[in-house]
Design an enzyme around this catalytic site. Structure first.
Site, PDB file in Angstrom:
ATOM      1  N   LYS A  90     -15.314   9.490  -0.893  1.00  0.00           N
ATOM      2  CA  LYS A  90     -14.323  10.405  -1.484  1.00  0.00           C
ATOM      3  C   LYS A  90     -15.004  11.625  -2.106  1.00  0.00           C
ATOM      4  O   LYS A  90     -14.517  12.745  -2.006  1.00  0.00           O
ATOM      5  CB  LYS A  90     -13.498   9.650  -2.519  1.00  0.00           C
ATOM      6  CG  LYS A  90     -12.641   8.567  -1.869  1.00  0.00           C
ATOM      7  CD  LYS A  90     -12.134   7.598  -2.902  1.00  0.00           C
ATOM      8  CE  LYS A  90     -11.281   6.508  -2.284  1.00  0.00           C
ATOM      9  NZ  LYS A  90     -10.958   5.456  -3.251  1.00  0.00           N
TER      10      LYS A  90
ATOM     11  N   GLU B 190      -4.476  14.396   1.918  1.00  0.00           N
ATOM     12  CA  GLU B 190      -4.406  14.172   0.468  1.00  0.00           C
ATOM     13  C   GLU B 190      -4.700  12.723   0.085  1.00  0.00           C
ATOM     14  O   GLU B 190      -5.411  12.449  -0.890  1.00  0.00           O
ATOM     15  CB  GLU B 190      -3.000  14.566  -0.028  1.00  0.00           C
ATOM     16  CG  GLU B 190      -2.827  14.507  -1.513  1.00  0.00           C
ATOM     17  CD  GLU B 190      -3.654  15.560  -2.239  1.00  0.00           C
ATOM     18  OE1 GLU B 190      -3.326  16.736  -2.153  1.00  0.00           O
ATOM     19  OE2 GLU B 190      -4.656  15.180  -2.874  1.00  0.00           O
TER      20      GLU B 190
ATOM     21  N   VAL C  31      -8.387  10.816  -0.690  1.00  0.00           N
ATOM     22  CA  VAL C  31      -9.292  10.923  -1.833  1.00  0.00           C
ATOM     23  C   VAL C  31      -8.890  10.113  -3.060  1.00  0.00           C
ATOM     24  O   VAL C  31      -9.562   9.182  -3.425  1.00  0.00           O
ATOM     25  CB  VAL C  31      -9.581  12.374  -2.211  1.00  0.00           C
ATOM     26  CG1 VAL C  31     -10.482  12.440  -3.435  1.00  0.00           C
ATOM     27  CG2 VAL C  31     -10.282  13.066  -1.056  1.00  0.00           C
TER      28      VAL C  31
ATOM     29  N   VAL D   3      -0.047   0.851   4.073  1.00  0.00           N
ATOM     30  CA  VAL D   3       0.394   2.243   3.870  1.00  0.00           C
ATOM     31  C   VAL D   3       1.441   2.635   4.910  1.00  0.00           C
ATOM     32  O   VAL D   3       2.471   3.245   4.575  1.00  0.00           O
ATOM     33  CB  VAL D   3      -0.825   3.210   3.923  1.00  0.00           C
ATOM     34  CG1 VAL D   3      -0.358   4.653   3.758  1.00  0.00           C
ATOM     35  CG2 VAL D   3      -1.834   2.843   2.845  1.00  0.00           C
TER      36      VAL D   3
ATOM     37  N   GLY E  41      -4.927  -8.334  -6.822  1.00  0.00           N
ATOM     38  CA  GLY E  41      -4.821  -7.511  -5.608  1.00  0.00           C
ATOM     39  C   GLY E  41      -5.477  -6.147  -5.756  1.00  0.00           C
ATOM     40  O   GLY E  41      -5.324  -5.277  -4.902  1.00  0.00           O
TER      41      GLY E  41
HETATM   42  N1  LIG Z   1      -4.052   0.503   1.016  1.00  0.00           N
HETATM   43  C1  LIG Z   1      -4.239   1.475   0.137  1.00  0.00           C
HETATM   44  O1  LIG Z   1      -3.908   1.355  -1.045  1.00  0.00           O
HETATM   45  C2  LIG Z   1      -4.870   2.789   0.583  1.00  0.00           C
HETATM   46  C3  LIG Z   1      -5.074   3.810  -0.373  1.00  0.00           C
HETATM   47  C4  LIG Z   1      -5.604   5.033   0.049  1.00  0.00           C
HETATM   48  C5  LIG Z   1      -5.961   5.221   1.376  1.00  0.00           C
HETATM   49  N2  LIG Z   1      -5.779   4.198   2.258  1.00  0.00           N
HETATM   50  C6  LIG Z   1      -6.176   4.420   3.658  1.00  0.00           C
HETATM   51  O2  LIG Z   1      -5.029   4.257   4.492  1.00  0.00           O
HETATM   52  C7  LIG Z   1      -5.429   3.738   5.765  1.00  0.00           C
HETATM   53  C8  LIG Z   1      -4.613   2.476   6.058  1.00  0.00           C
HETATM   54  O3  LIG Z   1      -4.842   1.507   5.061  1.00  0.00           O
HETATM   55  P1  LIG Z   1      -3.955   0.174   4.981  1.00  0.00           P
HETATM   56  O4  LIG Z   1      -4.309  -0.451   3.675  1.00  0.00           O
HETATM   57  O5  LIG Z   1      -2.529   0.477   5.283  1.00  0.00           O
HETATM   58  O6  LIG Z   1      -4.593  -0.698   6.167  1.00  0.00           O
HETATM   59  P2  LIG Z   1      -3.973  -2.007   6.852  1.00  0.00           P
HETATM   60  O7  LIG Z   1      -2.963  -2.647   5.980  1.00  0.00           O
HETATM   61  O8  LIG Z   1      -5.128  -2.811   7.339  1.00  0.00           O
HETATM   62  O9  LIG Z   1      -3.188  -1.432   8.136  1.00  0.00           O
HETATM   63  C9  LIG Z   1      -3.845  -0.867   9.243  1.00  0.00           C
HETATM   64  C10 LIG Z   1      -2.845  -0.671  10.353  1.00  0.00           C
HETATM   65  O10 LIG Z   1      -3.497   0.015  11.416  1.00  0.00           O
HETATM   66  C11 LIG Z   1      -3.397  -0.754  12.591  1.00  0.00           C
HETATM   67  N3  LIG Z   1      -4.634  -0.661  13.367  1.00  0.00           N
HETATM   68  C12 LIG Z   1      -5.892  -0.862  12.899  1.00  0.00           C
HETATM   69  N4  LIG Z   1      -6.781  -0.710  13.925  1.00  0.00           N
HETATM   70  C13 LIG Z   1      -6.045  -0.446  15.030  1.00  0.00           C
HETATM   71  C14 LIG Z   1      -6.397  -0.179  16.380  1.00  0.00           C
HETATM   72  N5  LIG Z   1      -7.658  -0.203  16.807  1.00  0.00           N
HETATM   73  N6  LIG Z   1      -5.388   0.097  17.258  1.00  0.00           N
HETATM   74  C15 LIG Z   1      -4.105   0.107  16.834  1.00  0.00           C
HETATM   75  N7  LIG Z   1      -3.716  -0.126  15.561  1.00  0.00           N
HETATM   76  C16 LIG Z   1      -4.685  -0.401  14.684  1.00  0.00           C
HETATM   77  C17 LIG Z   1      -3.172  -2.186  12.146  1.00  0.00           C
HETATM   78  O11 LIG Z   1      -2.532  -2.871  13.208  1.00  0.00           O
HETATM   79  P3  LIG Z   1      -2.062  -4.418  13.093  1.00  0.00           P
HETATM   80  O12 LIG Z   1      -0.828  -4.359  12.235  1.00  0.00           O
HETATM   81  O13 LIG Z   1      -1.783  -4.823  14.481  1.00  0.00           O
HETATM   82  O14 LIG Z   1      -3.216  -5.122  12.431  1.00  0.00           O
HETATM   83  C18 LIG Z   1      -2.276  -1.963  10.919  1.00  0.00           C
HETATM   84  O15 LIG Z   1      -0.936  -1.795  11.298  1.00  0.00           O
HETATM   85  C19 LIG Z   1      -6.950   3.506   5.659  1.00  0.00           C
HETATM   86  O16 LIG Z   1      -7.626   4.647   6.161  1.00  0.00           O
HETATM   87  C20 LIG Z   1      -7.186   3.404   4.157  1.00  0.00           C
HETATM   88  O17 LIG Z   1      -8.499   3.781   3.778  1.00  0.00           O
HETATM   89  C21 LIG Z   1      -5.230   2.989   1.899  1.00  0.00           C
END
Ligand SMILES: NC(=O)c1ccc[n+]([C@@H]2O[C@H](COP(=O)([O-])OP(=O)(O)OC[C@H]3O[C@@H](n4cnc5c(N)ncnc54)[C@H](OP(=O)(O)O)[C@@H]3O)[C@@H](O)[C@H]2O)c1
Length: 407
Positions: free
Chosen positions: A190, A115, A118, A16, A172
């Site tokens: 949610k 936003e 959820v 994201v 995926g």
């Molecule tokens: N993916 C989706 O489709 C989606 C949809 C709706 C909501 N969300 C929400 O959006 C958020 C992010 O999701 P994502 O899919 O983008 O996750 P992701 O790809 O795993 O990315 C997480 C990012 O946060 C960083 N991070 C995690 N823990 C950390 C820490 N302790 N200190 C510093 N940086 C840290 C990671 O760093 P590194 O790069 O160093 O690992 C990475 O850059 C989550 O809350 C998820 O529930 C995601």
């Protein structure tokens, strides 16, 4: 002279976060044209890059797309204490520590927007916080997990559960460890957030009862089709008898329900109220770009002074044993008197039958029926009695049926 840019600190640069940075870059000029200030990212934090205190110092707005509880919670609290507005996509955090965050946002008079936490790109948080802020809501039904909706859509087309899950993983839509999705826990988080917004009561993840889809069988879907029903994983938050019920469960829907046609990895939410009958919104519930677009919408909402954090919580009792119609599947010996014995037991528990399909399979028969609404405890009591009969050949299966139809 142009206005100062809006300085954004970005916590997280994964699926994201990276999509958000890219989208912001593309849309910054247009946002500036409409809102007078250009949003720019002044610092990025990942596990290997950036330092939080420095990022906070250089930013007016913090966007948290890291996920998890800690350190995201501490960072958001620190940011708000320092007077920063915050945007988060973090459903785990909001569903478990929402009250703490809302309270601090009210105290500090800063904006807290979420936003994307959820239903991804579906703007249901804004619908509840702004458009329907003065509407007394009676019920919300949601398909708020795209992974399970995809799996159930594939099962409706004839796949078994393991086949559908493997396909979701290949495309995926499901993670290597899908347990949060298929157990219903992700949807429960949610629904806790939506229930808090719609009913003002402090609902936490641990207050939401949830059941997943792992035990569902394709033959249930086949029989149900004959009764005009399709299966979804539904989250419900509803006001009943002065209390509130919030739960996630597999449910059959009749074709007239707006959620029955939502298939594949999509999300959709139906909001019901006497004043509006029902409003349904649907769209992509996940994906980097789709979620980033909701996060950027929140940034613009902060720039334009969008909704304040929810008011302090109301006390509403959480209810457990709510009435529902049920689908009941019995595998019985095909002999005289069986149907009469089954209906007598159901009648003793006040379970009345709306429709039945009976299918002979040699010495055995399948009895598949849909009941009228009955408290779940009554149905469980009837099932416990039925199990004692020798002619009942396997454990009876029951699934909720949502009866409302609109239009
Ligand atoms: N993916 C989706 O489709 C989606 C949809 C709706 C909501 N969300 C929400 O959006 C958020 C992010 O999701 P994502 O899919 O983008 O996750 P992701 O790809 O795993 O990315 C997480 C990012 O946060 C960083 N991070 C995690 N823990 C950390 C820490 N302790 N200190 C510093 N940086 C840290 C990671 O760093 P590194 O790069 O160093 O690992 C990475 O850059 C989550 O809350 C998820 O529930 C995601």
């Amino acid at each position: 002279m142009s206005a100062e840019p809006l300085r954004i600190g970005l916590l997280g640069h994964g699926t994201v976060g990276a999509a958000f940075a890219e989208l912001l870059d593309e849309r910054a000029e247009e946002i500036e044209r409409f809102n007078g200030r250009r949003p720019v990212i002044t610092g990025v934090l990942t596990r290997s890059r950036g330092e939080f205190a420095q990022i906070l110092d250089g930013a007016e707005l913090i966007v948290e797309v890291m996920g998890g509880i800690e350190p995201a919670r501490t960072y958001l609290l620190e940011a708000m204490r320092a007077g920063r507005d915050v945007v988060s996509a973090n459903k785990q955090l909001l569903s478990q520590h929402g009250e703490e965050l809302f309270e601090l946002a009210r105290e500090q008079d800063v904006r807290l927007r979420f936003e994307a936490a959820v239903a991804g790109a579906v703007p249901v948080v804004r619908l509840l916080e702004e458009s329907l802020a003065a509407t007394p809501i009676e019920r919300i039904h949601g398909i708020v997990n795209g992974t399970t909706n995809y799996i159930l859509s594939e099962m409706a087309r004839g796949s078994t559960y393991p086949q559908a899950l493997a396909q979701a993983q290949r495309l995926g839509y499901a993670e290597a460890d899908p347990s949060d999705d298929v157990s219903g826990r992700d949807a429960a988080a949610k629904m806790a957030i939506l229930a808090r917004l719609a009913f003002g009561a402090p609902v936490h993840l641990q207050d939401v009862s949830y059941e997943g889809i792992e035990h569902l069988r394709s033959d249930d879907m086949e029989y149900a089709r004959e009764l005009g029903l399709g299966l979804k994983l539904i989250g419900t938050a509803e006001r009943r008898d002065g209390g509130l019920s919030v739960r996630v469960y597999p449910a059959f829907l009749y074709a007239g329900h707006p959620l029955s046609s939502v298939s594949g990895p999509f999300n959709a939410v139906t909001v019901e109220s006497e004043a509006i009958t029902e409003i349904t919104m649907s769209g992509p519930g996940a994906g980097g770009l789709q979620t980033a677009s909701a996060v950027l919408g929140d940034v613009v909402s902060v720039m334009t002074g969008g909704a304040r954090p929810p008011a302090p919580p109301l006390a509403l009792q959480l209810l457990e044993d709510v009435p529902s119609a049920f689908y009941l599947h019995l595998d019985v010996t095909d002999e005289p008197g069986v149907l009469a014995a089954v209906t007598r037991v159901l009648g003793e528990q006040d379970v009345s039958i709306r429709s039945v399909v009976q299918r002979g399979l040699g010495e055995r028969a399948r009895l598949v029926m849909v009941t009228h609404p009955v408290p779940e405890s009554r149905l469980r009591a009837a099932i416990a009695q039925l199990q004692r009969f020798e002619f009942v050949r396997s454990i009876p299966r029951s699934i909720c049926v949502i009866e409302e139809e609109f239009g």
